[in-house]
Design a protein around this motif. Structure first.
Motif, mmCIF file in Angstrom:
data_model
loop_
_atom_site.group_PDB
_atom_site.id
_atom_site.type_symbol
_atom_site.label_atom_id
_atom_site.label_comp_id
_atom_site.label_asym_id
_atom_site.label_seq_id
_atom_site.Cartn_x
_atom_site.Cartn_y
_atom_site.Cartn_z
ATOM 1 N N MET A 1 -13.592 -13.933 -40.611
ATOM 2 C CA MET A 1 -14.129 -15.143 -40.502
ATOM 3 C C MET A 1 -13.378 -16.413 -40.997
ATOM 4 N N ASP A 2 -13.437 -17.603 -40.200
ATOM 5 C CA ASP A 2 -12.784 -18.763 -40.578
ATOM 6 C C ASP A 2 -13.656 -19.918 -40.657
ATOM 7 N N TRP A 3 -13.123 -20.977 -41.326
ATOM 8 C CA TRP A 3 -13.612 -22.335 -41.343
ATOM 9 C C TRP A 3 -12.591 -23.172 -40.642
ATOM 10 N N TYR A 4 -12.866 -23.921 -39.674
ATOM 11 C CA TYR A 4 -11.972 -24.966 -39.080
ATOM 12 C C TYR A 4 -12.637 -26.309 -39.312
ATOM 13 N N ARG A 5 -12.028 -27.350 -39.232
ATOM 14 C CA ARG A 5 -12.568 -28.698 -39.142
ATOM 15 C C ARG A 5 -11.607 -29.745 -38.177
ATOM 16 N N GLN A 6 -12.424 -30.685 -37.650
ATOM 17 C CA GLN A 6 -11.967 -31.442 -36.684
ATOM 18 C C GLN A 6 -12.371 -33.140 -37.121
ATOM 19 N N ALA A 7 -11.448 -33.743 -37.522
ATOM 20 C CA ALA A 7 -11.661 -35.217 -37.837
ATOM 21 C C ALA A 7 -11.729 -36.027 -36.329
ATOM 22 N N PRO A 8 -12.228 -37.080 -36.412
ATOM 23 C CA PRO A 8 -12.222 -38.073 -34.952
ATOM 24 C C PRO A 8 -10.678 -38.348 -34.796
ATOM 25 N N GLY A 9 -10.475 -38.173 -33.265
ATOM 26 C CA GLY A 9 -9.091 -38.447 -33.048
ATOM 27 C C GLY A 9 -7.859 -37.424 -33.216
ATOM 28 N N LYS A 10 -8.623 -36.383 -33.925
ATOM 29 C CA LYS A 10 -7.419 -35.363 -34.554
ATOM 30 C C LYS A 10 -7.685 -33.924 -33.773
ATOM 31 N N GLN A 11 -6.789 -33.152 -33.816
ATOM 32 C CA GLN A 11 -6.815 -31.995 -33.619
ATOM 33 C C GLN A 11 -7.409 -30.985 -34.559
ATOM 34 N N ARG A 12 -8.082 -29.985 -34.034
ATOM 35 C CA ARG A 12 -9.047 -28.974 -34.948
ATOM 36 C C ARG A 12 -7.786 -28.393 -35.857
ATOM 37 N N GLU A 13 -8.288 -28.372 -37.204
ATOM 38 C CA GLU A 13 -7.324 -27.939 -38.262
ATOM 39 C C GLU A 13 -8.025 -26.586 -38.967
ATOM 40 N N TRP A 14 -7.233 -25.414 -39.072
ATOM 41 C CA TRP A 14 -7.756 -24.351 -39.607
ATOM 42 C C TRP A 14 -7.723 -24.731 -41.136
ATOM 43 N N VAL A 15 -8.871 -24.233 -41.870
ATOM 44 C CA VAL A 15 -9.168 -24.695 -43.148
ATOM 45 C C VAL A 15 -8.860 -23.444 -44.149
ATOM 46 N N ALA A 16 -9.509 -22.351 -43.732
ATOM 47 C CA ALA A 16 -9.713 -21.066 -44.769
ATOM 48 C C ALA A 16 -10.252 -19.783 -43.733
ATOM 49 N N ALA A 17 -10.035 -18.727 -44.214
ATOM 50 C CA ALA A 17 -10.267 -17.400 -43.790
ATOM 51 C C ALA A 17 -10.672 -16.355 -44.764
ATOM 52 N N VAL A 18 -11.562 -15.674 -44.480
ATOM 53 C CA VAL A 18 -11.658 -14.402 -45.320
ATOM 54 C C VAL A 18 -11.871 -13.046 -44.564
ATOM 55 N N THR A 19 -11.172 -12.312 -45.003
ATOM 56 C CA THR A 19 -11.022 -10.920 -44.029
ATOM 57 C C THR A 19 -12.350 -9.982 -44.320
ATOM 58 N N SER A 20 -12.668 -9.177 -43.686
ATOM 59 C CA SER A 20 -13.540 -8.094 -43.856
ATOM 60 C C SER A 20 -13.499 -7.586 -45.340
ATOM 61 N N GLY A 21 -12.431 -7.432 -45.830
ATOM 62 C CA GLY A 21 -12.186 -6.805 -47.219
ATOM 63 C C GLY A 21 -12.291 -7.829 -48.439
ATOM 64 N N GLY A 22 -12.514 -8.923 -47.988
ATOM 65 C CA GLY A 22 -12.638 -10.062 -48.910
ATOM 66 C C GLY A 22 -11.254 -11.046 -49.259
ATOM 67 N N THR A 23 -10.219 -10.529 -48.674
ATOM 68 C CA THR A 23 -8.993 -11.145 -48.742
ATOM 69 C C THR A 23 -9.035 -12.868 -48.079
ATOM 70 N N THR A 24 -8.605 -13.478 -49.131
ATOM 71 C CA THR A 24 -8.648 -15.253 -48.472
ATOM 72 C C THR A 24 -7.596 -15.855 -48.672
ATOM 73 N N ASN A 25 -7.550 -16.678 -47.617
ATOM 74 C CA ASN A 25 -6.405 -17.784 -47.261
ATOM 75 C C ASN A 25 -6.831 -18.990 -47.255
ATOM 76 N N TYR A 26 -5.960 -20.084 -47.399
ATOM 77 C CA TYR A 26 -6.555 -21.565 -47.286
ATOM 78 C C TYR A 26 -5.076 -22.357 -46.910
ATOM 79 N N GLY A 27 -5.478 -23.251 -46.038
ATOM 80 C CA GLY A 27 -4.688 -24.359 -45.827
ATOM 81 C C GLY A 27 -3.966 -24.998 -46.806
ATOM 82 N N ASP A 28 -2.912 -25.561 -46.851
ATOM 83 C CA ASP A 28 -2.373 -26.103 -47.892
ATOM 84 C C ASP A 28 -3.122 -27.464 -48.426
ATOM 85 N N SER A 29 -3.879 -28.294 -47.268
ATOM 86 C CA SER A 29 -4.631 -29.334 -47.847
ATOM 87 C C SER A 29 -5.831 -29.282 -48.686
#
Length: 115
Positions: free
Chosen positions: A34-62
């Protein structure tokens, strides 16, 4: 049928915190990243974070070090804990899942951070 419903957005001052939730319907949830993305006005959609089925997480640098993604498989829900919020975090936040070669998105929840 896959359905994703986000909640928890709002207006917060810089330095504050919010927790977003994404409730998922369908039997796919426990086996999918499962992922979270975000989109600010006038900008492209940006990947924020993900969590795998096993619980491993990853994050965008920002957001690394400030946001935490987690999941509760018993509740079919994924969360995004957002701390130390900045005005540049202002965006619509979307939950995402890929299943059976299709992308599924929620309707989004607005996060606004005032300076």
């Amino acid at each position: 049928q896959v359905r994703l419903v986000e909640s928890g957005g709002g207006l917060v001052q810089a330095g504050g915190s919010l927790r977003l939730s994404c409730a998922a319907s369908g039997s796919f949830f426990t086996s999918r990243t499962m992922d979270w993305y975000r989109q600010a006005p006038g900008k492209q959609r940006e990947w924020v974070a993900a969590v795998t089925s096993g619980g491993t997480t990853n994050y965008g640098d920002s957001v690394k070090g400030r946001f935490t993604i987690s999941r509760d498989n018993a509740k079919n829900t994924v969360y995004l804990q957002m701390n130390s919020l900045k005005p540049e975090d202002t965006a619509a936040y979307y939950c995402h899942a890929q299943y059976a070669l299709r992308d599924y998105w929620g309707q989004g929840t607005q996060v606004s951070v005032s300076s």
